[in-house]
Design a protein around this motif. Structure first.
Motif: not given
Length: 211
Positions: A3-9, A134-150, A152-156
């Motif tokens: 299952v992929a994180p939302m939203p869809s297109p 919602a994101d049940r994958s691992e790692p959850a969220g997005i790498p918002a600070l790439w390339p400065w940090s690996d 991942f961020f998610i609100s929960g």
């Protein structure tokens, strides 16, 4: 089943549409259909969905395109493009010396910078909505600070349910996706409606008073 994180297109596109409607400062009466057909609207919708183009590259989803750095790149590109358009018209503006023409030139410049801001906001909306999803994958969220940090961020908050991108024609996948699409349409459709009302109100405020 993955299952992929939302939203869809759909959700991302509606977020881009809402941003375009809020940022529309065009004078005069405009129908919703006309607003949809405007180039700025189409660009905002495309940019809001653009980060998920990384799905075309196996193993690359939710990487560089889902970062603030990508939003900065979009902003730079939009600035370069609008600057080129302004320069291409510079000779025409310079040849006219009337006050009215100078006012029009200033309005065009202001409109160009508004377009840059809209492009940046449209792309950033993808990061925001994914962060809220919602994101049940691992790692959850997005790498918002790439390339400065690996990291991942998610609100929960799980504001948007997840979608199923594999076996999409199975009954279970269609149920999951239909539920997600309906929720997106209800939530983001409401945001679009508010954005449209806000744009209408703004045009009414800027409309010259009749004597």
């Amino acid at each position: 089943m993955i299952v992929a994180p939302m939203p869809s297109p759909i959700g991302h596109g509606l977020a881009g549409l809402a941003i375009a409607l809020v940022g529309d400062r065009s004078p005069g009466s405009v129908t919703f259909r006309q607003a949809l057909a405007r180039p700025a609207t189409l660009v905002c919708v495309a940019l809001a969905a653009l980060p998920d183009a990384d799905l075309l590259i196996p193993g690359f989803h939710r990487r560089a395109t889902h970062s603030i750095a990508a939003t900065i790149v979009v902003t730079i590109v939009a600035t370069v493009v609008t600057g080129w358009v302004n320069r291409s018209r510079k000779s025409q503006v310079a040849s006219l010396e009337s006050r009215a023409t100078s006012h029009k030139a200033s309005a065009r410049w202001s409109l160009s910078w508004r377009f840059v801001v809209l492009c940046a906001a449209a792309h950033a909306s993808h990061l925001l909505t994914d962060w809220l999803g919602a994101d049940r994958s691992e790692p959850a969220g997005i790498p918002a600070l790439w390339p400065w940090s690996d990291r991942f961020f998610i609100s929960g908050w799980d504001l948007f349910p997840q979608i199923e991108r594999r076996q999409i024609f199975s009954l279970n996948s269609m149920r999951i996706n239909l539920n997600a699409f309906v929720w997106e349409l209800l939530m983001m459709g409401s945001v679009v409606a508010v954005a449209w009302w806000w744009g209408l109100a703004g045009r009414e405020r800027r409309r010259p008073a009749r004597g």
